[in-house]
Scaffold this motif. Structure first.
Motif, PDB file in Angstrom:
ATOM      1  N   ALA A  44      32.118  27.888  51.826  1.00 14.79           N
ATOM      2  CA  ALA A  44      33.497  28.114  51.387  1.00 14.79           C
ATOM      3  C   ALA A  44      34.271  26.818  51.211  1.00 14.79           C
ATOM      4  CB  ALA A  44      34.213  29.022  52.390  1.00 14.79           C
ATOM      5  N   ASN A  45      33.921  25.784  51.932  1.00 13.96           N
ATOM      6  CA  ASN A  45      34.636  24.523  51.835  1.00 13.96           C
ATOM      7  C   ASN A  45      34.256  23.729  50.587  1.00 13.96           C
ATOM      8  OD1 ASN A  45      36.538  22.681  52.900  1.00 13.96           O
ATOM      9  ND2 ASN A  45      34.877  21.382  53.639  1.00 13.96           N
ATOM     10  N   GLU A  46      33.199  24.177  49.861  1.00 14.16           N
ATOM     11  CA  GLU A  46      32.729  23.433  48.689  1.00 14.16           C
ATOM     12  C   GLU A  46      32.670  24.272  47.416  1.00 14.16           C
ATOM     13  OE1 GLU A  46      28.903  22.107  50.027  1.00 14.16           O
ATOM     14  OE2 GLU A  46      29.736  20.242  50.820  1.00 14.16           O
ATOM     15  N   ASN A  47      33.227  25.480  47.455  1.00 12.98           N
ATOM     16  CA  ASN A  47      33.135  26.360  46.289  1.00 12.98           C
ATOM     17  C   ASN A  47      34.467  27.018  45.987  1.00 12.98           C
ATOM     18  OD1 ASN A  47      30.214  26.704  45.246  1.00 12.98           O
ATOM     19  ND2 ASN A  47      30.032  26.564  47.475  1.00 12.98           N
ATOM     20  N   PHE A  48      34.852  26.916  44.743  1.00 16.37           N
ATOM     21  CA  PHE A  48      36.073  27.528  44.229  1.00 16.37           C
ATOM     22  C   PHE A  48      35.698  28.021  42.841  1.00 16.37           C
ATOM     23  CE2 PHE A  48      40.285  27.404  42.241  1.00 16.37           C
ATOM     24  CZ  PHE A  48      41.100  27.906  43.243  1.00 16.37           C
ATOM     25  N   ARG A  49      35.297  29.271  42.764  1.00 20.66           N
ATOM     26  CA  ARG A  49      34.738  29.812  41.521  1.00 20.66           C
ATOM     27  C   ARG A  49      35.794  30.616  40.765  1.00 20.66           C
ATOM     28  NH1 ARG A  49      28.884  29.380  41.872  1.00 20.66           N
ATOM     29  NH2 ARG A  49      28.563  27.939  43.593  1.00 20.66           N
ATOM     30  N   ILE A  50      35.584  30.748  39.460  1.00 22.23           N
ATOM     31  CA  ILE A  50      36.542  31.462  38.619  1.00 22.23           C
ATOM     32  C   ILE A  50      35.802  32.442  37.717  1.00 22.23           C
ATOM     33  CG2 ILE A  50      38.379  31.240  36.909  1.00 22.23           C
ATOM     34  CD1 ILE A  50      38.903  28.448  38.036  1.00 22.23           C
ATOM     35  N   PRO A  51      35.711  33.712  38.135  1.00 24.76           N
ATOM     36  CA  PRO A  51      35.114  34.717  37.251  1.00 24.76           C
ATOM     37  C   PRO A  51      36.062  35.031  36.096  1.00 24.76           C
ATOM     38  CG  PRO A  51      35.922  35.742  39.260  1.00 24.76           C
ATOM     39  CD  PRO A  51      36.124  34.264  39.410  1.00 24.76           C
ATOM     40  N   ASP A  52      35.582  35.770  35.116  1.00 25.56           N
ATOM     41  CA  ASP A  52      36.431  36.136  33.978  1.00 25.56           C
ATOM     42  C   ASP A  52      37.535  37.096  34.393  1.00 25.56           C
ATOM     43  OD1 ASP A  52      35.306  34.691  31.680  1.00 25.56           O
ATOM     44  OD2 ASP A  52      33.496  35.805  32.185  1.00 25.56           O
ATOM     45  N   LEU A  53      37.192  38.083  35.222  1.00 28.48           N
ATOM     46  CA  LEU A  53      38.171  39.076  35.669  1.00 28.48           C
ATOM     47  C   LEU A  53      37.893  39.478  37.102  1.00 28.48           C
ATOM     48  CD1 LEU A  53      38.088  41.522  32.622  1.00 28.48           C
ATOM     49  CD2 LEU A  53      39.910  39.909  33.161  1.00 28.48           C
ATOM     50  N   GLY A  54      38.919  39.968  37.754  1.00 30.47           N
ATOM     51  CA  GLY A  54      38.765  40.529  39.084  1.00 30.47           C
ATOM     52  C   GLY A  54      39.746  41.664  39.265  1.00 30.47           C
ATOM     53  N   VAL A  55      39.440  42.536  40.191  1.00 29.92           N
ATOM     54  CA  VAL A  55      40.374  43.595  40.584  1.00 29.92           C
ATOM     55  C   VAL A  55      40.554  43.484  42.083  1.00 29.92           C
ATOM     56  CG1 VAL A  55      40.783  46.087  40.766  1.00 29.92           C
ATOM     57  CG2 VAL A  55      39.704  45.152  38.703  1.00 29.92           C
ATOM     58  N   THR A  56      41.806  43.473  42.498  1.00 29.82           N
ATOM     59  CA  THR A  56      42.127  43.460  43.917  1.00 29.82           C
ATOM     60  C   THR A  56      43.114  44.580  44.205  1.00 29.82           C
ATOM     61  OG1 THR A  56      42.972  42.155  45.766  1.00 29.82           O
ATOM     62  CG2 THR A  56      43.997  41.757  43.632  1.00 29.82           C
ATOM     63  N   CYS A  57      43.022  45.126  45.403  1.00 20.17           N
ATOM     64  CA  CYS A  57      43.960  46.164  45.822  1.00 20.17           C
ATOM     65  C   CYS A  57      44.920  45.617  46.873  1.00 20.17           C
ATOM     66  CB  CYS A  57      43.200  47.382  46.349  1.00 20.17           C
ATOM     67  SG  CYS A  57      42.104  48.087  45.088  1.00 20.17           S
ATOM     68  N   ALA A  58      44.810  44.324  47.161  1.00 20.15           N
ATOM     69  CA  ALA A  58      45.701  43.664  48.116  1.00 20.15           C
ATOM     70  C   ALA A  58      46.969  43.221  47.384  1.00 20.15           C
ATOM     71  CB  ALA A  58      45.003  42.450  48.732  1.00 20.15           C
ATOM     72  N   PRO A  59      48.078  43.163  48.091  1.00 20.32           N
ATOM     73  CA  PRO A  59      49.299  42.667  47.454  1.00 20.32           C
ATOM     74  C   PRO A  59      49.160  41.172  47.160  1.00 20.32           C
ATOM     75  CG  PRO A  59      49.655  43.051  49.801  1.00 20.32           C
ATOM     76  CD  PRO A  59      48.278  43.557  49.481  1.00 20.32           C
ATOM     77  N   PRO A  60      49.964  40.657  46.229  1.00 22.29           N
ATOM     78  CA  PRO A  60      49.905  39.226  45.930  1.00 22.29           C
ATOM     79  C   PRO A  60      50.128  38.407  47.192  1.00 22.29           C
ATOM     80  CG  PRO A  60      51.268  40.365  44.320  1.00 22.29           C
ATOM     81  CD  PRO A  60      50.951  41.351  45.395  1.00 22.29           C
ATOM     82  N   SER A  61      49.335  37.358  47.334  1.00 14.28           N
ATOM     83  CA  SER A  61      49.390  36.551  48.556  1.00 14.28           C
ATOM     84  C   SER A  61      50.287  35.336  48.434  1.00 14.28           C
ATOM     85  CB  SER A  61      47.981  36.088  48.925  1.00 14.28           C
ATOM     86  OG  SER A  61      47.522  35.145  47.968  1.00 14.28           O
ATOM     87  N   GLY A  62      50.586  34.929  47.211  1.00 16.16           N
ATOM     88  CA  GLY A  62      51.336  33.712  47.006  1.00 16.16           C
ATOM     89  C   GLY A  62      50.458  32.473  47.094  1.00 16.16           C
ATOM     90  N   GLY A  63      49.186  32.669  47.415  1.00 18.15           N
ATOM     91  CA  GLY A  63      48.242  31.555  47.508  1.00 18.15           C
ATOM     92  C   GLY A  63      47.542  31.322  46.187  1.00 18.15           C
ATOM     93  N   GLU A 109      41.023  39.437  48.694  1.00 16.29           N
ATOM     94  CA  GLU A 109      40.209  40.643  48.818  1.00 16.29           C
ATOM     95  C   GLU A 109      39.844  41.329  47.501  1.00 16.29           C
ATOM     96  OE1 GLU A 109      41.858  43.249  51.810  1.00 16.29           O
ATOM     97  OE2 GLU A 109      42.637  41.518  52.907  1.00 16.29           O
ATOM     98  N   PRO A 110      39.150  40.634  46.612  1.00 14.73           N
ATOM     99  CA  PRO A 110      38.729  41.305  45.375  1.00 14.73           C
ATOM    100  C   PRO A 110      37.714  42.405  45.681  1.00 14.73           C
ATOM    101  CG  PRO A 110      37.623  39.197  45.596  1.00 14.73           C
ATOM    102  CD  PRO A 110      38.632  39.280  46.707  1.00 14.73           C
ATOM    103  N   VAL A 111      37.825  43.533  44.957  1.00 13.82           N
ATOM    104  CA  VAL A 111      36.866  44.633  45.137  1.00 13.82           C
ATOM    105  C   VAL A 111      35.871  44.689  43.986  1.00 13.82           C
ATOM    106  CG1 VAL A 111      38.390  46.041  46.569  1.00 13.82           C
ATOM    107  CG2 VAL A 111      38.428  46.351  44.089  1.00 13.82           C
ATOM    108  N   LEU A 112      36.274  44.168  42.826  1.00 11.11           N
ATOM    109  CA  LEU A 112      35.429  44.162  41.636  1.00 11.11           C
ATOM    110  C   LEU A 112      35.575  42.806  40.966  1.00 11.11           C
ATOM    111  CD1 LEU A 112      33.792  45.513  39.276  1.00 11.11           C
ATOM    112  CD2 LEU A 112      35.997  46.338  38.399  1.00 11.11           C
ATOM    113  N   LEU A 113      34.446  42.181  40.649  1.00  6.42           N
ATOM    114  CA  LEU A 113      34.456  40.916  39.909  1.00  6.42           C
ATOM    115  C   LEU A 113      33.628  41.094  38.646  1.00  6.42           C
ATOM    116  CD1 LEU A 113      34.079  38.367  42.840  1.00  6.42           C
ATOM    117  CD2 LEU A 113      36.160  38.938  41.557  1.00  6.42           C
ATOM    118  N   ILE A 114      34.117  40.534  37.551  1.00  4.45           N
ATOM    119  CA  ILE A 114      33.467  40.706  36.253  1.00  4.45           C
ATOM    120  C   ILE A 114      33.248  39.352  35.609  1.00  4.45           C
ATOM    121  CG2 ILE A 114      33.670  41.711  33.942  1.00  4.45           C
ATOM    122  CD1 ILE A 114      35.496  43.867  35.214  1.00  4.45           C
TER     123      ILE A 114
END
Length: 195
Positions: A83-102, A107-112
């Motif tokens: 986790a300290n060396e990876n910051f990935r960017i999928p095309d799309l994601g779905v999350t059911c968590a409220p916006p974190s401001g981060g 908590e993504p549930v689906l990644l595309i």
């Protein structure tokens, strides 16, 4: 006068990556892969159309269902492994968590991911990295050159299947993470591909 570009660092932590200024004025995105900054190629026309169609289909479904979940374009994802060396960017994601401001999507549930010929190896590396995120229930890889998708659903025991399910026309795509069933051809409505 020629402007010299700063060299790309050879190894970074996520913290350093988030502070790093790439000097890239084109607006292209970077991701951090095992500590190495990697420039992401711009999306081809078919890729962009498939992505837009998926946003519409998923967003409309979530809205009609009254779901608290939302679709996020190019969500920042920090996998659990390295986790300290990876910051990935999928095309799309779905999350059911409220916006974190981060920066990272919580908590993504689906990644595309949309598979394009020029970046398929890197995209597949990302896909297997996503399996380390505890909240992810499904990962969908959609081809941009033909009507075909690969679906990896997390089992009820928490494990992932050894191979993805392949979905081709006229089959339906079932995304249980968000209770959506649609024809695989719906994803390609504007992409100009034939069955």
């Amino acid at each position: 006068m020629v402007a010299l570009r700063k060299p790309v660092p050879t190894h970074m932590t996520v913290e350093a990556f988030l502070r790093w200024d790439s000097d890239d004025v084109t607006g292209r995105r970077w991701q951090l892969v095992d500590g190495e900054p990697v420039l992401m190629a711009p999306a081809a026309d078919a890729h962009a159309r498939i992505q837009a169609e998926l946003v519409r289909l998923l967003g409309n479904h979530l809205l009609a269902a009254g779901s608290a979940c939302s679709v996020v374009v190019a969500p920042a994802i920090v996998p659990r492994v390295q986790a300290n060396e990876n910051f990935r960017i999928p095309d799309l994601g779905v999350t059911c968590a409220p916006p974190s401001g981060g920066v990272a999507v919580p908590e993504p549930v689906l990644l595309i991911e949309i598979l394009s010929p020029g970046n398929e190896a890197q995209t597949r590396s990302n896909i297997w990295t996503y399996t380390t995120i505890p909240s992810v229930r499904e990962i969908l890889a959609v081809r941009s050159t033909r009507m075909e998708a690969e679906l990896l659903p997390r089992g009820s025991d928490g494990n992932w299947p050894p191979t993805p399910a392949i979905i081709r026309p006229p089959a339906q795509l079932e995304l249980s993470s968000i209770d959506l069933i649609l024809l695989i051809t719906d994803i390609y409505r504007t992409a100009g591909l034939s069955k």
